[in-house]
Design a protein around this motif. Structure first.
Motif, PDB file in Angstrom:
ATOM      1  N   GLU A 297       0.819  -1.220   0.000  1.00 31.06           N
ATOM      2  CA  GLU A 297       0.000   0.000   0.000  1.00 31.06           C
ATOM      3  C   GLU A 297       0.859   1.279   0.000  1.00 31.06           C
ATOM      4  O   GLU A 297       0.570   2.222  -0.736  1.00 31.06           O
ATOM      5  N   ALA A 300       2.011   1.987  -3.462  1.00 32.55           N
ATOM      6  CA  ALA A 300       1.040   1.708  -4.535  1.00 32.55           C
ATOM      7  C   ALA A 300       0.726   2.945  -5.376  1.00 32.55           C
ATOM      8  O   ALA A 300       0.720   2.880  -6.610  1.00 32.55           O
ATOM      9  N   ASP A 301       0.471   4.092  -4.708  1.00 27.86           N
ATOM     10  CA  ASP A 301       0.131   5.306  -5.478  1.00 27.86           C
ATOM     11  C   ASP A 301       1.253   5.650  -6.450  1.00 27.86           C
ATOM     12  O   ASP A 301       1.005   5.919  -7.631  1.00 27.86           O
ATOM     13  N   ASP A 368      -7.092  -0.490 -10.769  1.00 28.53           N
ATOM     14  CA  ASP A 368      -6.526  -0.356  -9.416  1.00 28.53           C
ATOM     15  C   ASP A 368      -7.595  -0.738  -8.382  1.00 28.53           C
ATOM     16  O   ASP A 368      -8.787  -0.811  -8.699  1.00 28.53           O
ATOM     17  N   ASN A 369      -7.121  -0.949  -7.159  1.00 24.03           N
ATOM     18  CA  ASN A 369      -8.029  -1.286  -6.038  1.00 24.03           C
ATOM     19  C   ASN A 369      -8.914  -2.490  -6.341  1.00 24.03           C
ATOM     20  O   ASN A 369     -10.094  -2.520  -5.966  1.00 24.03           O
ATOM     21  N   ARG A 390      -3.893  -3.925  -3.785  1.00 17.47           N
ATOM     22  CA  ARG A 390      -3.018  -3.298  -2.783  1.00 17.47           C
ATOM     23  C   ARG A 390      -2.959  -4.200  -1.558  1.00 17.47           C
ATOM     24  O   ARG A 390      -4.000  -4.650  -1.078  1.00 17.47           O
ATOM     25  N   SER A 392      -1.282  -5.096   2.468  1.00 17.25           N
ATOM     26  CA  SER A 392      -0.681  -4.427   3.623  1.00 17.25           C
ATOM     27  C   SER A 392       0.445  -5.260   4.235  1.00 17.25           C
ATOM     28  O   SER A 392       1.105  -4.812   5.156  1.00 17.25           O
TER      29      SER A 392
END
Ligand code: G3H
Length: 478
Positions: A297, A300-301, A368-369, A390, A392
């Motif tokens: 995460e 990820a962006d 995405d997501n 994504r 964690s």
């Protein structure tokens, strides 16, 4: 009629007595590009009979002579790369440059096989009896590798030339004969490739190529008692073949859902470049394509931004223009991909680009997501659509990878080699690539899938060995 490509049997080009043909639809124009013969079961019987008798003589042909013929075929194939590549462009919409690469790679594969074969098959083993308790040195055991007989090769549409020769060359060097059943899309490229073997001067009947409908000759070939080995690459059909096949060696390379696990310390530019190459080359129609990105995460962006920028630069259009993204192989394939996209949309995935399709041409799309309840998290689109999940923790990524029914390849991006090794050990796939996208080649590397991704191991050396059996002779001393 002259419009229909002939099939190859007994060293000749023949017209089927069925008087039926199969149309090959150009994925770009969606019009009939070529026609091939629809061979009958009777013709298959004849081909297998010839393959059986030709193999007996071929097995007695010196290994160096077999190698020499293979080198000749490789050279002829490379000389004819342009017309064969042109067929690949028309039949399977492979971008022009990639089509040439496929043919050249195939020539190299054949030569390497010939070289490797003379070494592997030129050696046997010698054992003595007195190492086993209770025995004196009264028995000498000699082992050698002998051919299996008739090998049935069934390659898929995405590499009709390369995944055919990756079966043909090991089979031939090992002293087997070959019956090739090419995919419908790709059949004409395969027939051209077979013509190169014909020109090289292989004995009549040793190699044959039967074209036709799977419904008519598919099961008939795979269940044929004259077949001694099946080497198949493709989809679910392989599972059905495995369940029905007799007691013969099988080599199967089926689908994949190759995961790309991205850790926090990864070089994100390297990852993005590999996601583009791994996920979108040949429009994602590779069993080893990156098919799901599992990214931490915290990065990820940044990664999604980098990939988005690169997706924007991909050219989309016809294969003749060497576009990066070309039409997918068929309308049904495009419809299937669209189904996955619509399911993801309905369940709330983030579309990084607008979804766009014209005929069989689907624009590259990063989703995405993506969450585990979406079909695209698990299914293989075989198209230019790539989901990003994504995560964690690294464990979450490994868990997703291992929960798949596929287990072909996977990749992990990190600068920490210790972590990479541990993750590789934990991933239930045939191969794990550290800091690179999945790929089959170089073609002498072992290549194998586990679970629904296949059985047996390929790669030049493994294929040669797989297409032989061990024969031993024991000399008993008085
Ligand atoms: O599509 C399946 C092929 O075996 C993948 O080969 O990694 O060279 O594209 P590739």
């Amino acid at each position: 009629d002259g419009d229909v490509y002939k099939y190859y049997a007994d060293g000749e080009w023949k017209k089927s007595s069925s008087n039926k043909s199969v149309a090959i639809i150009n994925p770009t124009t969606r019009k009939t590009q070529y026609k091939v013969q629809a061979c009958s079961q009777e013709e298959v019987n004849k081909v297998i009979d010839s393959a059986k008798s030709a193999q007996k003589l071929w097995a007695k042909t010196p290994l160096w002579k077999r190698a020499e013929l293979l080198h000749k075929a490789a050279a002829i194939l490379k000389e004819n790369k342009a017309p064969i590549a042109e067929c690949l462009v028309k039949e399977i919409a492979k971008p022009a440059k990639d089509a040439v690469t496929e043919v050249v790679r195939s020539g190299d594969l054949i030569s390497y096989c010939a070289e490797e074969g003379v070494r592997i098959l030129g050696e046997g083993k010698f054992l003595v009896s007195d190492s086993f308790p209770g025995n004196e040195r009264t028995k000498y055991c000699l082992t050698s590798k002998i051919p299996l007989g008739v090998v049935l090769a069934i390659p898929p549409f995405n590499y009709p030339v390369n995944l055919a020769v990756s079966k043909i060359a090991p089979a031939l060097i090992a002293g087997n004969s070959i019956v090739l059943k090419p995919p419908t899309q790709g059949a004409v490229s395969a027939l051209h490739m077979v013509h190169c073997f014909h020109l090289a001067g292989f004995p009549k009947g040793l190699i044959s190529c039967v074209t036709g409908k799977g419904s008519e000759i598919g099961d008939f070939l795979t269940l044929h008692p004259g077949v001694n080995c099946i080497s198949f690459t493709g989809g679910d059909t392989g599972i059905a073949i495995s369940k029905k096949a007799g007691m013969i060696p099988l080599q199967m390379e089926l689908g994949g859902k190759d995961a790309c696990i991205v850790l926090e310390d990864a070089d994100l530019d390297l990852v993005a470049a590999n996601i583009i190459k791994g996920g979108f080359s040949y429009s994602g129609q590779r069993c080893t394509a990156v098919k799901v990105v599992l990214v931490m995460e915290s990065v990820a962006d940044a990664l999604v931004e980098k990939v988005k920028a690169k997706v924007a630069k991909l050219s989309v259009g016809p294969p003749e223009n060497d576009s990066d993204i070309t039409p997918v192989v068929s309308e049904s394939s495009a419809n299937f991909i669209e189904g996955l996209v619509l399911d993801a949309k309905q369940k709330g995935a983030t579309f990084c680009q607008e979804y766009k399709r014209e005929g069989n041409l689907i624009w590259p799309l990063l989703l995405d997501n993506v969450r585990p309840d979406m079909r695209i998290a698990w299914e293989e689109p075989f198209g230019p659509v790539l989901p990003v999940i994504r995560i964690s923790s690294v464990e979450e990524g490994i868990h997703h990878c291992n929960a798949s029914n596929f287990g072909l390849q996977g990749c992990v991006f990190t600068k920490d080699i210790n972590k990479a090794m541990l993750i590789s050990d934990a991933m239930e796939t045939g191969t794990v690539q550290i800091n690179s996208a999945p790929a089959r080649g170089p073609d002498h590397f072992p290549f194998q899938g586990i679970k629904d991704s296949g059985i047996g191991s390929q790669g030049i050396t493994n294929s040669i060995n797989m297409m032989t059996k061990i024969k031993t002779t024991v000399i008993n001393l008085p």
